[in-house]
Design a protein around this motif. Sequence first.
Motif, mmCIF file in Angstrom:
data_model
loop_
_atom_site.group_PDB
_atom_site.id
_atom_site.type_symbol
_atom_site.label_atom_id
_atom_site.label_comp_id
_atom_site.label_asym_id
_atom_site.label_seq_id
_atom_site.Cartn_x
_atom_site.Cartn_y
_atom_site.Cartn_z
ATOM 1 N N VAL A 61 -34.251 -17.196 -13.844
ATOM 2 C CA VAL A 61 -34.183 -15.747 -14.017
ATOM 3 C C VAL A 61 -34.790 -15.063 -12.793
ATOM 4 O O VAL A 61 -35.864 -15.464 -12.325
ATOM 5 N N GLN A 62 -34.099 -14.034 -12.309
ATOM 6 C CA GLN A 62 -34.620 -13.293 -11.162
ATOM 7 C C GLN A 62 -35.966 -12.656 -11.497
ATOM 8 O O GLN A 62 -36.143 -12.097 -12.565
ATOM 9 N N ALA A 68 -35.745 -11.372 -5.618
ATOM 10 C CA ALA A 68 -34.447 -10.680 -5.559
ATOM 11 C C ALA A 68 -33.737 -10.936 -4.231
ATOM 12 O O ALA A 68 -32.509 -10.968 -4.178
ATOM 13 N N ASP A 69 -34.527 -11.145 -3.161
ATOM 14 C CA ASP A 69 -33.895 -11.331 -1.849
ATOM 15 C C ASP A 69 -33.715 -12.813 -1.508
ATOM 16 O O ASP A 69 -33.585 -13.183 -0.352
ATOM 17 N N VAL A 70 -33.699 -13.662 -2.521
ATOM 18 C CA VAL A 70 -33.549 -15.106 -2.311
ATOM 19 C C VAL A 70 -32.281 -15.414 -1.510
ATOM 20 O O VAL A 70 -31.267 -14.735 -1.661
ATOM 21 N N ARG A 107 -23.581 -8.003 -7.330
ATOM 22 C CA ARG A 107 -23.456 -9.412 -6.926
ATOM 23 C C ARG A 107 -22.030 -9.916 -7.175
ATOM 24 O O ARG A 107 -21.496 -10.692 -6.390
ATOM 25 N N ALA A 108 -21.431 -9.489 -8.295
ATOM 26 C CA ALA A 108 -20.073 -9.936 -8.613
ATOM 27 C C ALA A 108 -19.081 -9.471 -7.548
ATOM 28 O O ALA A 108 -18.046 -10.086 -7.345
ATOM 29 N N ASN A 143 -28.878 -14.308 -13.810
ATOM 30 C CA ASN A 143 -29.391 -15.433 -14.592
ATOM 31 C C ASN A 143 -28.457 -16.616 -14.361
ATOM 32 O O ASN A 143 -27.249 -16.474 -14.444
ATOM 33 N N LEU A 144 -29.051 -17.762 -14.040
ATOM 34 C CA LEU A 144 -28.258 -18.985 -13.834
ATOM 35 C C LEU A 144 -28.722 -20.030 -14.824
ATOM 36 O O LEU A 144 -29.915 -20.362 -14.866
#
Lengths: 343, 343
Positions: A61-62, A68-70, A107-108, A143-144
Amino acid sequence: MGEFELIDRHFKRKPAFARPQTAPKATNSIAQPVVLGIGDDCALLQPAPGMQLAISTDMLVQGRHFFADVDPAALGHKALAVNLSDLAACGAEPLACTLALALPPERARDDAWLAALAGGLFALADAHACSLVGGDTTAGPLNLCVTVFGQVPAGQALRRDGARVGDDVWVSGTLGDARLALGALRGEWTLPPERLAAARQRLERPSPRLALGMALRGIATSAADLSDGLAGDLGHILKASAVGASLTAEETTKIVAAGAHPSGAGAPFDAETLLRVALTGGDDYELVFTAPPKARAAVRAAAQASATPVTRIGRIEAEPGLRLVGADGRVSPLAARAFDHFG
Amino acid sequence: MGEFELIDRHFKRKPAFARPQTAPKATNSIAQPVVLGIGDDCALLQPAPGMQLAISTDMLVQGRHFFADVDPAALGHKALAVNLSDLAACGAEPLACTLALALPPERARDDAWLAALAGGLFALADAHACSLVGGDTTAGPLNLCVTVFGQVPAGQALRRDGARVGDDVWVSGTLGDARLALGALRGEWTLPPERLAAARQRLERPSPRLALGMALRGIATSAADLSDGLAGDLGHILKASAVGASLTAEETTKIVAAGAHPSGAGAPFDAETLLRVALTGGDDYELVFTAPPKARAAVRAAAQASATPVTRIGRIEAEPGLRLVGADGRVSPLAARAFDHFG
């Protein structure tokens, strides 16, 4: 770009990824474990005869597991790596994975970001012959959730509940780098740029110890991966096996990330801080495992065969709890507590 | 309450859930598919010999898949149901599932909410002998990611790519209720209270068609579950099978949720609206499948054996695309488009 186009463009690969090291020359459908990949209601797997299927799932989870800037490639790598690390802890061979992904609209729409995320995941997946066989994509806060599938011969999985009194306690590699990098990124301390880069690599691109885990089948009596810190993850083994353990401070200090030692260049930490970082810092993804003293040569052979350094740091005892034994013989209790997301 | 206590209290059950309908009288470890459940790095599954493992994963996000004030028991049910529906579409028998859960702090503290969520999930899991074998819990915006594992005899899984020209198109149950409930809850239209309650039950507590899916093994040539609407999900079959289809308006109108018909009590919809709802409304979790005309008796026998109504609504054709044929013989094209989370 719509949901289905997004999946087609970034996550569906044709032809289906072949497993070079195990794919047979002859056509034998049993030997190819992925029967059906992305694009149907279910994926279909066929583990080899006599194999059990090992399964693990982890959600990132972010703001909790990454910033956030990963770097999206690092995020794709890590989402799979933390799951493969669970397979390593069981001695399982990776077969396949699924990825469920919630994406904010920005992001999408970000093709480059998605391509990098998929690239990071696929690079690690390919290195371990782990096919992406399915998943889900939806709009939502980032979320991944990766689920991995591995195979292990029936009865040979390394478990947490097998440690026995008298067993040695072993750890692979070095500990603490991930926590040192996290602390530096959070501003808790500073690290020299070169040191930070090396530590950050371990935080963001951990290497699951799959070869070691498989080599330890039939040798180790228990194992766990170090995601929540040595004290906590060894604590899981102790609880599951209903035993305790003493670690020697001298050996345990040795496995603290070498470059971070007070004697190392530009590392301003005292020995106590380093020990704390190694014992309670998470995200190292090394293995902690136990084996009887008579298996020491076998453990070292497994380590050599898998090109993974291992260090013997303590011993399983009947007395519950986790203790640290100093060079002077003084025993101090350690809280066998793992990182707690709601603590 | 910490993360590990939360898991212990709500999601870990001892003794491990036994599978009453398949557990053998004799002790045969192969016949018990769950070798190791919650509490280790991996769960271990052992599908029966000759079986392939069917896998599916679905992620539910607040605001996207459910409202913030959702009944937590219904949410637990639905998170598993939408996954079991994918197993149904493959003709697979459920074995196990994992649950990854991101919880906002106020939910992680809400014991009653968590107990209801777990209760809803376990009630459906128990009904289908599907053990919760692992998962992950973390802090974050509310998100549930369930992954399910089922087994199906090698080569017998129902897939999307098997529809052949001349096959009949069949649908189970009735369509449109979930969309009617969603529209009423969103204020798009009103429904009489009794009608809303029934429709809402289907939206929030869908019944995966597992018995029908298993009964259709060796009979249906293709299948998919209706999560994104009939037009879209049948569209997936058409695309994967490289065929087209014509549906008859008369038969298709028959499967629209019976109580919602204009002739039904207090349902103010015209026939066209109802047809649109049935064709494009999602979340019904019925099955759409194809079978050759010579298998009609076998399809009806499978439907009867699984106590699931089925209706023949059309025919697979060589001409690509999806068409609706009116009572007057007029053919109108239908967009074979599924619900798109980024559309």
